[in-house]
Design a protein around this motif. Structure first.
Motif, PDB file in Angstrom:
ATOM      1  N   ALA A 264      15.725  11.196  17.740  1.00  0.00           N
ATOM      2  CA  ALA A 264      16.126   9.851  17.328  1.00  0.00           C
ATOM      3  C   ALA A 264      16.461   8.960  18.527  1.00  0.00           C
ATOM      4  O   ALA A 264      16.018   7.816  18.594  1.00  0.00           O
ATOM      5  CB  ALA A 264      17.312   9.941  16.384  1.00  0.00           C
ATOM      6  N   ASP A 265      17.196   9.514  19.521  1.00  0.00           N
ATOM      7  CA  ASP A 265      17.608   8.668  20.671  1.00  0.00           C
ATOM      8  C   ASP A 265      16.696   8.852  21.860  1.00  0.00           C
ATOM      9  O   ASP A 265      17.123   8.811  23.006  1.00  0.00           O
ATOM     10  CB  ASP A 265      19.022   9.070  21.157  1.00  0.00           C
TER      11      ASP A 265
ATOM     12  N   SER B  80      11.472  16.169  14.786  1.00  0.00           N
ATOM     13  CA  SER B  80      11.713  14.719  14.637  1.00  0.00           C
ATOM     14  C   SER B  80      13.207  14.403  14.527  1.00  0.00           C
ATOM     15  O   SER B  80      13.666  13.365  15.016  1.00  0.00           O
ATOM     16  CB  SER B  80      10.970  14.192  13.417  1.00  0.00           C
ATOM     17  N   SER B  81      13.989  15.329  13.951  1.00  0.00           N
ATOM     18  CA  SER B  81      15.412  15.036  13.759  1.00  0.00           C
ATOM     19  C   SER B  81      16.167  15.044  15.087  1.00  0.00           C
ATOM     20  O   SER B  81      17.283  14.553  15.174  1.00  0.00           O
ATOM     21  CB  SER B  81      16.040  16.063  12.809  1.00  0.00           C
ATOM     22  N   LEU B  82      15.549  15.600  16.125  1.00  0.00           N
ATOM     23  CA  LEU B  82      16.229  15.666  17.431  1.00  0.00           C
ATOM     24  C   LEU B  82      15.817  14.528  18.359  1.00  0.00           C
ATOM     25  O   LEU B  82      16.338  14.398  19.463  1.00  0.00           O
ATOM     26  CB  LEU B  82      15.903  16.995  18.114  1.00  0.00           C
TER      27      LEU B  82
ATOM     28  N   THR C 220       4.710  15.400  15.507  1.00  0.00           N
ATOM     29  CA  THR C 220       5.861  14.602  15.954  1.00  0.00           C
ATOM     30  C   THR C 220       5.650  14.083  17.379  1.00  0.00           C
ATOM     31  O   THR C 220       5.927  12.921  17.685  1.00  0.00           O
ATOM     32  CB  THR C 220       7.137  15.487  15.928  1.00  0.00           C
TER      33      THR C 220
ATOM     34  N   ARG D  10      18.077  23.723  19.361  1.00  0.00           N
ATOM     35  CA  ARG D  10      17.452  23.477  18.058  1.00  0.00           C
ATOM     36  C   ARG D  10      17.782  24.637  17.124  1.00  0.00           C
ATOM     37  O   ARG D  10      17.672  25.799  17.522  1.00  0.00           O
ATOM     38  CB  ARG D  10      15.942  23.390  18.291  1.00  0.00           C
TER      39      ARG D  10
ATOM     40  N   ASP E  80       5.099  20.487  15.398  1.00  0.00           N
ATOM     41  CA  ASP E  80       5.703  19.803  16.548  1.00  0.00           C
ATOM     42  C   ASP E  80       4.730  18.787  17.150  1.00  0.00           C
ATOM     43  O   ASP E  80       5.127  17.706  17.587  1.00  0.00           O
ATOM     44  CB  ASP E  80       6.098  20.822  17.624  1.00  0.00           C
TER      45      ASP E  80
ATOM     46  N   GLN F 256      14.973  23.558  12.036  1.00  0.00           N
ATOM     47  CA  GLN F 256      15.216  22.134  12.270  1.00  0.00           C
ATOM     48  C   GLN F 256      13.934  21.430  12.747  1.00  0.00           C
ATOM     49  O   GLN F 256      13.334  21.847  13.748  1.00  0.00           O
ATOM     50  CB  GLN F 256      16.297  21.995  13.341  1.00  0.00           C
ATOM     51  N   PRO F 257      13.517  20.375  12.049  1.00  0.00           N
ATOM     52  CA  PRO F 257      12.300  19.696  12.498  1.00  0.00           C
ATOM     53  C   PRO F 257      12.554  18.939  13.812  1.00  0.00           C
ATOM     54  O   PRO F 257      13.647  18.427  14.035  1.00  0.00           O
ATOM     55  CB  PRO F 257      11.981  18.716  11.365  1.00  0.00           C
TER      56      PRO F 257
END
Ligand SMILES: Nc1ncnc2c1ncn2[C@@H]1O[C@H](COP(=O)(O)OP(=O)(O)OP(=O)(O)O)[C@@H](O)[C@H]1O
Ligand SMILES: [Mg+2]
Length: 392
Positions: free
Chosen positions: A44-45, A40-42, A66, A33, A63, A37-38
């Protein structure tokens, strides 16, 4: 089982990867990370069974927002969070967000492995029967009759010998001995904390509040001091028990000896069986009569009661038939005296049933556990099994 791991530190990411792999996880994603970087952006999958998030360097609250959304949409996902904050509020917020384990970042040796094992055990241990579990309360007629020893070891046998998902709830707010008998580690939280959050209580929050003391065995500890426990209302107790029995095959309760305490009354009301523990002596018989009087005044039907005569030695005790005649109830079980091994188990904090599986006290408890579960097909069902309408 697949895992995703996230950290801002490359070396920690590798440590987390090795620890997860050593416990049998396949690491599907190891994500480094960046700066701000939030989380949530990590995500997605996000799939798989386990997520380990190192929140060091982030505002834990961000965190957790999220993670709460994630655990809602992925209820079977186990989340382990590493945090540099030792704040109890962060721990509570993490539990509410559905995080199963919170560790210091970086974790101390062994802590991560323990957490991974707890998580794996919980994922494997799902209730084996549809519908609600049975609630079994233990009450001693005199201090020291043996209720806590018997309750904790019976719970252990249900969980390990029968692989039944079992909760032990310690309602003895004064002595809180079940916790000491079952584990040397301190629970993360306790029944009073859970009661305060009762409006949002679900299986996940309850599971996060319990200490996994053996495979399939979960302890909801008593509060640190009795005053805290006295604040628990009957309504809160009722909800805790409802959720506990929804998510466990058996809920074993160690009651405080005076059954007229608020939480005990609720537990007695909701229990399927109340195991009343006594010794075959005149003073115990006297107190048994008093206890039965109180139970009956609480509208507890005799059909729920199961009498256990503990430390039974037929050469010195009052005859069982005499006890039965005096109180008009059957003695259901006797458990022998076994001073040396029972004492050793209390001194070492290792449950008797674990340390000495062939001990005569454990043999007696095995019979009770077998009856509660119902014998396997072919050997016929127990009377308790029949009473509960168990099928082949
Ligand atoms: N069958 C047994 N054989 C030998 N010792 C026993 C047996 N059962 C219990 N004990 C001993 O009796 C003591 C009291 O047991 P325990 O704490 O389980 O009683 P209790 O009914 O929970 O008491 P309290 O009312 O104080 O909570 C313990 O020190 C334990 O070692
Ligand atoms: Mg006790």
């Amino acid at each position: 089982m697949k895992a995703t791991i996230i950290s801002r530190t490359g070396s920690l990411l590798e440590e987390l990867r090795s620890a997860a792999e050593a416990e049998g996880y396949e690491v599907a994603q190891a994500l480094l990370r960046k700066g701000n970087q939030p989380l949530s952006s990590l995500l997605a999958d996000m799939g798989g069974d386990l997520l380990i998030v190192d929140s060091a360097g982030a505002e834990p609250g961000d965190d957790l927002v999220t993670l709460e959304a994630l655990t809602r949409t992925h209820p079977s996902l186990a989340v382990i969070m590493l945090s540099t904050s030792g704040d109890a509020n962060v721990l509570i917020a993490a539990m509410r967000a559905g995080v199963r384990e919170v560790l210091q970042s970086p974790p101390k040796a062994g802590e991560l492995t323990d957490a991974l094992r707890h998580v794996a055990q919980r994922q494997q241990a799902v209730p084996s029967e549809a519908g609600r579990g049975r609630v079994i309360a233990f009450m001693s007629v005199k201090p020291g009759s043996g209720a806590t020893v018997l309750a904790t070891n019976l719970a252990y046998l249900l969980a390990t010998a029968h692989q039944k998902r079992t909760a032990l709830i310690d309602l003895d707010f004064v002595l809180a001995e079940a916790s000491f008998f079952m584990s040397d580690s301190h629970g993360k939280t306790n029944i009073s904390e859970v009661a305060k959050q009762v409006s949002r209580l679900d299986g996940k929050l309850l599971a996060a509040s319990m200490l996994n003391v053996a495979p399939n065995l979960f302890l909801l500890a008593a509060p640190d001091g009795p005053e805290e426990g006295y604040g628990v209302t009957a309504e809160q107790m009722g909800r805790v028990l409802e959720v506990a029995r929804e998510h466990h095959d058996f809920v074993v309760i160690d009651l405080v000896r005076t059954p007229d305490a608020t939480v005990s009354m609720k537990a007695i009301d909701m229990a399927d069986f109340i195991f009343v523990v006594l010794e075959a002596t005149v003073p115990h018989l006297r107190d048994l009569k008093r206890s039965l009087g109180i139970l009956r005044s609480l509208d507890c039907p005799d059909s729920k009661l199961r009498l256990i005569v503990n430390r039974y030695d037929k050469h010195v005790a009052i005859e069982l038939s005499q006890i039965e005649k005096t109180i008009g109830l059957k003695v259901d079980y006797t458990i022998p005296n076994s001073f040396a091994e029972v004492s050793e188990s209390l001194n070492t904090g290792v449950l008797l049933a674990k340390a000495h599986p062939k001990n005569p006290v454990v043999r007696g408890l095995r019979e009770i556990a077998d009856e509660l579960v119902g014998k396997p097909a072919g050997s016929g069902h127990s009377w308790i099994g029949r009473l509960l309408g168990e099928q082949g």
